[in-house]
Design a protein around this motif. Structure first.
Motif, PDB file in Angstrom:
ATOM      1  N   PRO A   1      52.425  69.672  30.671  1.00 54.27           N
ATOM      2  CA  PRO A   1      53.002  68.271  31.159  1.00 54.27           C
ATOM      3  C   PRO A   1      54.419  68.511  31.661  1.00 54.27           C
ATOM      4  N   VAL A   2      55.019  69.375  31.069  1.00 57.44           N
ATOM      5  CA  VAL A   2      56.190  69.566  31.903  1.00 57.44           C
ATOM      6  C   VAL A   2      56.374  70.475  33.220  1.00 57.44           C
ATOM      7  N   VAL A   3      55.308  71.409  33.486  1.00 61.81           N
ATOM      8  CA  VAL A   3      55.321  72.140  34.316  1.00 61.81           C
ATOM      9  C   VAL A   3      54.676  71.282  35.793  1.00 61.81           C
ATOM     10  N   ILE A   4      53.900  70.394  35.264  1.00 65.32           N
ATOM     11  CA  ILE A   4      53.336  69.279  36.264  1.00 65.32           C
ATOM     12  C   ILE A   4      54.671  68.343  36.756  1.00 65.32           C
ATOM     13  N   ALA A   5      55.178  68.089  35.575  1.00 64.09           N
ATOM     14  CA  ALA A   5      56.464  67.024  35.937  1.00 64.09           C
ATOM     15  C   ALA A   5      57.617  68.003  36.888  1.00 64.09           C
ATOM     16  N   VAL A   6      57.790  69.274  36.607  1.00 65.23           N
ATOM     17  CA  VAL A   6      58.516  70.011  37.541  1.00 65.23           C
ATOM     18  C   VAL A   6      58.291  70.353  38.739  1.00 65.23           C
TER      19      VAL A   6
ATOM     20  N   ARG B   1      58.075  68.551  44.810  1.00 70.74           N
ATOM     21  CA  ARG B   1      57.129  68.067  45.847  1.00 70.74           C
ATOM     22  C   ARG B   1      57.343  66.525  46.286  1.00 70.74           C
ATOM     23  N   ASP B   2      57.511  65.808  45.147  1.00 69.24           N
ATOM     24  CA  ASP B   2      57.388  64.326  45.430  1.00 69.24           C
ATOM     25  C   ASP B   2      58.696  63.306  44.896  1.00 69.24           C
ATOM     26  N   GLY B   3      59.727  64.449  44.787  1.00 74.19           N
ATOM     27  CA  GLY B   3      61.158  63.705  44.245  1.00 74.19           C
ATOM     28  C   GLY B   3      61.500  62.660  45.263  1.00 74.19           C
ATOM     29  N   GLY B   4      61.184  62.955  46.721  1.00 73.78           N
ATOM     30  CA  GLY B   4      61.796  62.026  47.550  1.00 73.78           C
ATOM     31  C   GLY B   4      61.069  60.737  47.684  1.00 73.78           C
ATOM     32  N   ARG B   5      59.750  60.622  47.109  1.00 71.02           N
ATOM     33  CA  ARG B   5      58.862  59.344  47.085  1.00 71.02           C
ATOM     34  C   ARG B   5      59.071  58.654  45.492  1.00 71.02           C
ATOM     35  N   ASP B   6      59.066  59.357  44.769  1.00 74.60           N
ATOM     36  CA  ASP B   6      58.871  58.780  43.330  1.00 74.60           C
ATOM     37  C   ASP B   6      60.022  58.878  42.396  1.00 74.60           C
ATOM     38  N   GLY B   7      61.088  59.547  42.897  1.00 72.24           N
ATOM     39  CA  GLY B   7      62.466  59.861  42.250  1.00 72.24           C
ATOM     40  C   GLY B   7      62.615  61.116  41.618  1.00 72.24           C
ATOM     41  N   HIS B   8      63.722  61.844  41.595  1.00 73.20           N
ATOM     42  CA  HIS B   8      63.932  63.024  41.078  1.00 73.20           C
ATOM     43  C   HIS B   8      64.501  62.935  39.765  1.00 73.20           C
ATOM     44  N   LEU B   9      63.772  64.032  38.919  1.00 71.79           N
ATOM     45  CA  LEU B   9      64.179  64.145  37.478  1.00 71.79           C
ATOM     46  C   LEU B   9      65.444  65.486  37.449  1.00 71.79           C
ATOM     47  N   PRO B  10      66.478  64.764  37.016  1.00 76.27           N
ATOM     48  CA  PRO B  10      67.797  65.569  37.155  1.00 76.27           C
ATOM     49  C   PRO B  10      67.561  66.750  36.281  1.00 76.27           C
ATOM     50  N   TRP B  11      67.790  67.904  37.227  1.00 75.37           N
ATOM     51  CA  TRP B  11      67.535  69.107  36.769  1.00 75.37           C
ATOM     52  C   TRP B  11      68.334  69.446  35.392  1.00 75.37           C
ATOM     53  N   LEU B  12      69.802  69.137  35.380  1.00 71.69           N
ATOM     54  CA  LEU B  12      70.515  69.463  34.418  1.00 71.69           C
ATOM     55  C   LEU B  12      70.188  68.738  33.060  1.00 71.69           C
ATOM     56  N   ARG B  13      69.458  67.723  33.118  1.00 64.55           N
ATOM     57  CA  ARG B  13      68.836  67.002  32.071  1.00 64.55           C
ATOM     58  C   ARG B  13      67.597  67.843  31.435  1.00 64.55           C
ATOM     59  N   LEU B  14      66.848  68.252  32.654  1.00 65.87           N
ATOM     60  CA  LEU B  14      65.741  69.167  32.134  1.00 65.87           C
ATOM     61  C   LEU B  14      65.901  70.365  31.541  1.00 65.87           C
TER      62      LEU B  14
ATOM     63  N   LEU C   1      59.663  65.115  28.555  1.00 68.06           N
ATOM     64  CA  LEU C   1      58.780  63.849  29.084  1.00 68.06           C
ATOM     65  C   LEU C   1      59.811  62.590  28.753  1.00 68.06           C
ATOM     66  N   ARG C   2      60.953  62.666  27.992  1.00 71.10           N
ATOM     67  CA  ARG C   2      61.597  61.341  27.791  1.00 71.10           C
ATOM     68  C   ARG C   2      62.797  61.388  28.906  1.00 71.10           C
ATOM     69  N   VAL C   3      62.798  62.309  29.940  1.00 74.37           N
ATOM     70  CA  VAL C   3      63.806  62.230  30.881  1.00 74.37           C
ATOM     71  C   VAL C   3      63.253  61.345  31.907  1.00 74.37           C
ATOM     72  N   LYS C   4      64.259  60.508  32.421  1.00 73.17           N
ATOM     73  CA  LYS C   4      63.804  59.295  33.432  1.00 73.17           C
ATOM     74  C   LYS C   4      63.971  59.798  34.906  1.00 73.17           C
ATOM     75  N   PRO C   5      62.861  59.627  35.781  1.00 73.44           N
ATOM     76  CA  PRO C   5      63.405  59.868  37.153  1.00 73.44           C
ATOM     77  C   PRO C   5      64.424  59.228  37.657  1.00 73.44           C
ATOM     78  N   GLN C   6      65.489  59.620  38.712  1.00 69.93           N
ATOM     79  CA  GLN C   6      66.401  58.945  39.261  1.00 69.93           C
ATOM     80  C   GLN C   6      65.656  58.343  40.440  1.00 69.93           C
ATOM     81  N   ALA C   7      65.915  56.919  40.787  1.00 68.29           N
ATOM     82  CA  ALA C   7      65.366  56.336  41.927  1.00 68.29           C
ATOM     83  C   ALA C   7      65.507  57.201  43.227  1.00 68.29           C
ATOM     84  N   PRO C   8      64.582  57.218  44.228  1.00 74.41           N
ATOM     85  CA  PRO C   8      64.966  57.805  45.465  1.00 74.41           C
ATOM     86  C   PRO C   8      65.967  56.925  46.347  1.00 74.41           C
ATOM     87  N   VAL C   9      66.821  57.811  47.040  1.00 77.86           N
ATOM     88  CA  VAL C   9      67.741  57.286  47.867  1.00 77.86           C
ATOM     89  C   VAL C   9      67.014  56.807  49.202  1.00 77.86           C
TER      90      VAL C   9
END
Length: 320
Positions: free
Chosen positions: A102-107, A112-125, A308-316
Motif C-alpha cells: 500500500p505504501v509503495v503504491i502510494a509513493v 508519477r501522478d502528483g501533478g494530477r492527483d496531489g503530492h504526498l508531503p515527503w517529510l510527513r511520509l 495511509l493517513r497522510v493526506k495529499p496536497q492539492a496540485p497547484v
C-alpha cells in the motif's frame, strides 16, 4: 461501519491463503503453482463472463490486449515471484515485504501522478517509511539468526527469496497504477466488466503457461510427474480453493467493505491480509513468533497505517 470492517477482515483472511499454497506444496515449482492457480480462477470466471457478455462484447481489441498485459503481470508473474520467494525464504520475510505494497503504491503514485492527483508531503511520509524499514529489518534479523543456527541452511537461497519478493512488489505496484489508468481513460465502462475481462484473459495465458511448463519438463527430463505432480488430488483441490476463496470471494468481500467504509479507512484495513498471512505461516511452522518478530510486525502495521493517513496536497493550478 462494523459490518464493513468484518468484510475487510474476511477479505484479509481469504487473501492470506495465497501465501499458504507455496508452504503446503514445497515440492511444486512456483511457476506451476502460479499457472494452476490462475487456470482455476479463469475457469471460475467463465460463468461471470457469460453474465457480463454484453459488456465484454463492447471491449475493443486494444482493451483486450491491455487486459492480457494486466493479467500476465498482475496475476501470473506476480504470483510466480511470490510463490518462489516463499519457497526460498520462508513465509515471514516475503509476507512483510509484500505488506509494504500500500505504501509503495502510494509513493510511486506520488512520483508519477502528483501533478494530477496531489503530492504526498515527503517529510510527513518519512517517519512511516522508517518504521516500515525497521519492521522488515527486525523480521529479517530473526530469520537470518535461524539460518546461521542451521549449518545446512542455504543463505543464497534465502537472499534470492528476498529479491523475488521485491520483484513481486514491483509487479503489483505496476498493476494497480496501470489498471487505474485504463479506468480513468474509460469512465463509461463498468469496473466489474473490466475485472471479469481480466479473469477471462488470465485463462488462455494460464493454459499456455501450463503447456510450456509441461513441454519444458518433458524435454529436460525433469523428475516431476506432470500434469499434476506427486499429490494430484491435494494440488488440484488447493489450487481451486485458492482461486475460489482468495481470487473471487476475497475480492467480493473487499468490494463489500469498500461500499460501506471511507476510502481512507479501507486502505488501512488491507493490513489484515499481511497479519493473516503471517499467522498462517507461523501456524504451519508450529511455533510462536519471536519477540523481535512481533516487534517487527507491529512496526510494519503502524508504519503502513500512519503512511495511509497522510493526506495529499492539492496540485497547484497553473496560472492562466
Amino acid at each position: 461501519m462494523w459490518i464493513g470492517t468484518l468484510y475487510a477482515l474476511a477479505a484479509g483472511l481469504l487473501w492470506g491463503l495465497v501465501f499458504v499454497g507455496p508452504l503446503l506444496l514445497p515440492e511444486y515449482p512456483g511457476a506451476l503453482q502460479s499457472v494452476a492457480r490462475y487456470l482455476a480462477f479463469g475457469l471460475i470466471a467463465l460463468p461471470l463472463a457469460w453474465m457480463d457478455r454484453r459488456g465484454l462484447a463492447q471491449l475493443s481489441r486494444a482493451d483486450w490486449i491491455e487486459a492480457l498485459k494486466l493479467a500476465a503481470i498482475g496475476n501470473l508473474l506476480y504470483y510466480l515471484f511470490l510463490a518462489s520467494a516463499i519457497q526460498r525464504a520462508g513465509g515471514p520475510l516475503p509476507t512483510m515485504i509484500i505488506g509494504t505494497l500500500p505504501v509503495v503504491i502510494a509513493v510511486c503514485a506520488n512520483l508519477r501522478d502528483g501533478g494530477r492527483d496531489g503530492h504526498l508531503p515527503w517529510l510527513r511520509l518519512a517517519p512511516s517509511l522508517v518504521l516500515i524499514a525497521a519492521g522488515i529489518a527486525c523480521v529479517n534479523q530473526v530469520e537470518l539468526a535461524a539460518l546461521h543456527a542451521d549449518e545446512s541452511a542455504d543463505r543464497g537461497r534465502y537472499l534470492l527469496g528476498a529479491v523475488l519478493a521485491v520483484a513481486a512488489v514491483a509487479c503489483w505496484t505496476w498493476y494497480p497504477l496501470r489498471n487505474a489508468d485504463w479506468l480513468r481513460a474509460h469512465p463509461g465502462r463498468s469496473p466489474r466488466v473490466w475485472a471479469t475481462a481480466q479473469g477471462v484473459a488470465t485463462l488462455p495465458l494460464a493454459l499456455a503457461g501450463y503447456s510450456v511448463l509441461w513441454g519444458g519438463m518433458a524435454v529436460s527430463g525433469a523428475d516431476f510427474s506432470m500434469p499434476f505432480g506427486p499429490r494430484p488430488a491435494f494440488f488440484i483441490g488447493l489450487m481451486f480453493a485458492i482461486g475460489l476463496l482468495a481470487s473471487w470471494l476475497g475480492t467480493l468481500c473487499w468490494n463489500q467493505a469498500s461500499q460501506r467504509l471511507p476510502t481512507a479507512l479501507v486502505g488501512q484495513l488491507i493490513v489484515f491480509e499481511t497479519l493473516a498471512a503471517l499467522a498462517y505461516a507461523f501456524i504451519l511452522r508450529g511455533q510462536w513468533p519471536a519477540s523481535l518478530t512481533l516487534a517487527g510486525i507491529a512496526l510494519l502495521v503502524v508504519g503502513v497505517i500512519s503512511a495511509l493517513r497522510v493526506k495529499p496536497q492539492a496540485p497547484v493550478q497553473a496560472a492562466v
